[in-house]
Design a protein around this motif. Structure first.
Motif, PDB file in Angstrom:
ATOM      1  N   GLU A 233       0.957  -1.524  -0.156  1.00  0.00           N
ATOM      2  CA  GLU A 233       0.199   0.097   0.188  1.00  0.00           C
ATOM      3  C   GLU A 233       0.521   1.071   0.137  1.00  0.00           C
ATOM      4  O   GLU A 233       0.555   2.918  -0.598  1.00  0.00           O
ATOM      5  CB  GLU A 233      -1.104   0.234   1.403  1.00  0.00           C
ATOM      6  N   GLY A 234       1.832   0.990   0.051  1.00  0.00           N
ATOM      7  CA  GLY A 234       2.781   2.300  -0.135  1.00  0.00           C
ATOM      8  C   GLY A 234       3.303   2.897   0.829  1.00  0.00           C
ATOM      9  O   GLY A 234       3.975   3.812   0.994  1.00  0.00           O
ATOM     10  N   ARG A 235       3.678   2.035   2.003  1.00  0.00           N
ATOM     11  CA  ARG A 235       4.062   2.462   3.373  1.00  0.00           C
ATOM     12  C   ARG A 235       3.610   4.034   4.026  1.00  0.00           C
ATOM     13  O   ARG A 235       4.785   4.646   4.098  1.00  0.00           O
ATOM     14  CB  ARG A 235       5.971   1.567   3.226  1.00  0.00           C
ATOM     15  N   VAL A 236       2.664   3.952   3.971  1.00  0.00           N
ATOM     16  CA  VAL A 236       1.972   5.735   3.739  1.00  0.00           C
ATOM     17  C   VAL A 236       2.062   5.845   5.759  1.00  0.00           C
ATOM     18  O   VAL A 236       2.671   7.313   5.921  1.00  0.00           O
ATOM     19  CB  VAL A 236       0.408   5.033   3.701  1.00  0.00           C
ATOM     20  N   LEU A 237       2.639   4.883   6.627  1.00  0.00           N
ATOM     21  CA  LEU A 237       2.808   5.124   8.070  1.00  0.00           C
ATOM     22  C   LEU A 237       4.109   4.483   8.367  1.00  0.00           C
ATOM     23  O   LEU A 237       4.162   3.680   7.822  1.00  0.00           O
ATOM     24  CB  LEU A 237       1.520   4.656   9.239  1.00  0.00           C
ATOM     25  N   PRO A 238       4.610   4.978   8.679  1.00  0.00           N
ATOM     26  CA  PRO A 238       5.818   4.550   9.741  1.00  0.00           C
ATOM     27  C   PRO A 238       5.153   2.725   9.884  1.00  0.00           C
ATOM     28  O   PRO A 238       4.216   2.611  10.778  1.00  0.00           O
ATOM     29  CB  PRO A 238       6.986   5.050  10.919  1.00  0.00           C
ATOM     30  N   LEU A 239       6.316   2.119  10.122  1.00  0.00           N
ATOM     31  CA  LEU A 239       5.904  -0.012  10.100  1.00  0.00           C
ATOM     32  C   LEU A 239       5.512   0.674  12.078  1.00  0.00           C
ATOM     33  O   LEU A 239       4.110  -0.310  12.484  1.00  0.00           O
ATOM     34  CB  LEU A 239       6.525  -0.759   9.646  1.00  0.00           C
ATOM     35  N   THR A 240       6.108   1.321  12.374  1.00  0.00           N
ATOM     36  CA  THR A 240       5.216   0.916  14.627  1.00  0.00           C
ATOM     37  C   THR A 240       4.004   1.691  13.835  1.00  0.00           C
ATOM     38  O   THR A 240       3.185   1.284  14.896  1.00  0.00           O
ATOM     39  CB  THR A 240       6.123   1.801  14.851  1.00  0.00           C
ATOM     40  N   GLU A 241       3.763   2.643  13.365  1.00  0.00           N
ATOM     41  CA  GLU A 241       2.905   3.313  13.678  1.00  0.00           C
ATOM     42  C   GLU A 241       1.238   2.267  12.545  1.00  0.00           C
ATOM     43  O   GLU A 241       0.403   2.380  12.919  1.00  0.00           O
ATOM     44  CB  GLU A 241       2.750   4.917  12.795  1.00  0.00           C
ATOM     45  N   HIS A 242       1.854   2.108  11.466  1.00  0.00           N
ATOM     46  CA  HIS A 242       0.918   0.898  11.403  1.00  0.00           C
ATOM     47  C   HIS A 242      -0.069  -0.618  11.730  1.00  0.00           C
ATOM     48  O   HIS A 242      -1.349  -0.188  12.155  1.00  0.00           O
ATOM     49  CB  HIS A 242       1.563   0.217  10.473  1.00  0.00           C
TER      50      HIS A 242
END
Length: 250
Positions: A233-242
């Motif tokens: 999905e394009g790493r819209v958020l940092p992975l920690t926030e995801h």
């Protein structure tokens, strides 16, 4: 995978021959599990079995004698040396239960360190071929720790190492714990170089263990799918926030 032996004498190789043979057999079994369940398709070129000294002074200057470099796994099968190294992590503190755990840690625990290196080759990791992983190293390294331990150790041993590393994070978080999970391996810290490196591994493992066993109710595939969706999905958020993990250790 080729098996390569890098010892200074025949006698030294002979000292570790039996454990190397046991580990080689177990690694083949572990490889089949990764191939069946976790998309392992490309293997490292080989495993270099060597001493702690050669691993950390000749092939590399890393303080831990197990790592992957240029598509080759390097590992020391010397269990007493590993026990001593692990005890050195807590030399500044009097923590009898952790010292006792490391003094008596098993061959199975040592094997998980080797299994971790092979797990890194799994195609479930979206950045596995990149030298620099910008924002997901914590997840990949934590998942390698989780899978290698979950698939190798007994449930009792798995819970024990989880408890040990929870305590280690508590002991060292004031000194080393102010940075984000996203900064895995990139912080400018002070103090013991070994603990600098291991602290990030402890936290990353505990974060993934929580995601799988609490957030996903033991469904590791669900967490891996979420991680891959984050990438697609394009790493819209940092992975920690995801994963809503940015404040997990605060």
């Amino acid at each position: 995978m080729k098996q390569i032996y890098a010892f200074e004498t025949k006698e030294e190789y002979g000292k570790y021959r039996d454990v190397i043979e046991r580990f080689s057999g177990k690694l083949e079994e572990y490889q089949h599990i990764l191939e069946d369940k976790y998309s392992l398709t490309n293997l490292p070129k080989g495993v270099v079995w060597t001493s702690e000294d050669i691993a950390t002074t000749v092939f590399s200057d890393l303080p831990v004698p197990a790592y992957t470099n240029r598509d080759v796994i390097y590992v020391s099968p010397d269990l007493p040396a590993w026990r001593k190294l692990l005890i050195n992590q807590i030399e500044e503190h009097n923590i009898p239960e952790i010292k006792s755990f490391y003094e008596n840690c098993s061959e199975d625990y040592l094997f998980t360190i080797l299994a971790h290196q092979l797990t890194r080759y799994s195609n479930v990791f979206v950045d596995k071929d990149k030298v620099e992983k910008v924002d997901n190293s914590w997840f990949e390294e934590g998942m390698c720790e989780y899978l290698s331990r979950k698939l190798v150790l007994s449930e009792e041993e798995f819970k024990e190492i989880t408890t040990i590393e929870l305590e280690l994070v508590e002991v060292y978080k004031e000194q080393y714990g102010t940075h984000s999970l996203e900064e895995f391996g990139r912080g400018a810290y002070q103090g013991n170089d070994l603990i600098n490196k291991m602290f990030d591994y402890w936290r990353s493992y505990l974060a993934v263990e929580f995601l799988v066993e609490v957030r996903a109710n033991n469904d590791v595939d669900w967490i891996l799918n979420e991680y891959q969706d984050w990438d697609r999905e394009g790493r819209v958020l940092p992975l920690t926030e995801h994963f809503e993990m940015e404040n997990f250790f605060n």
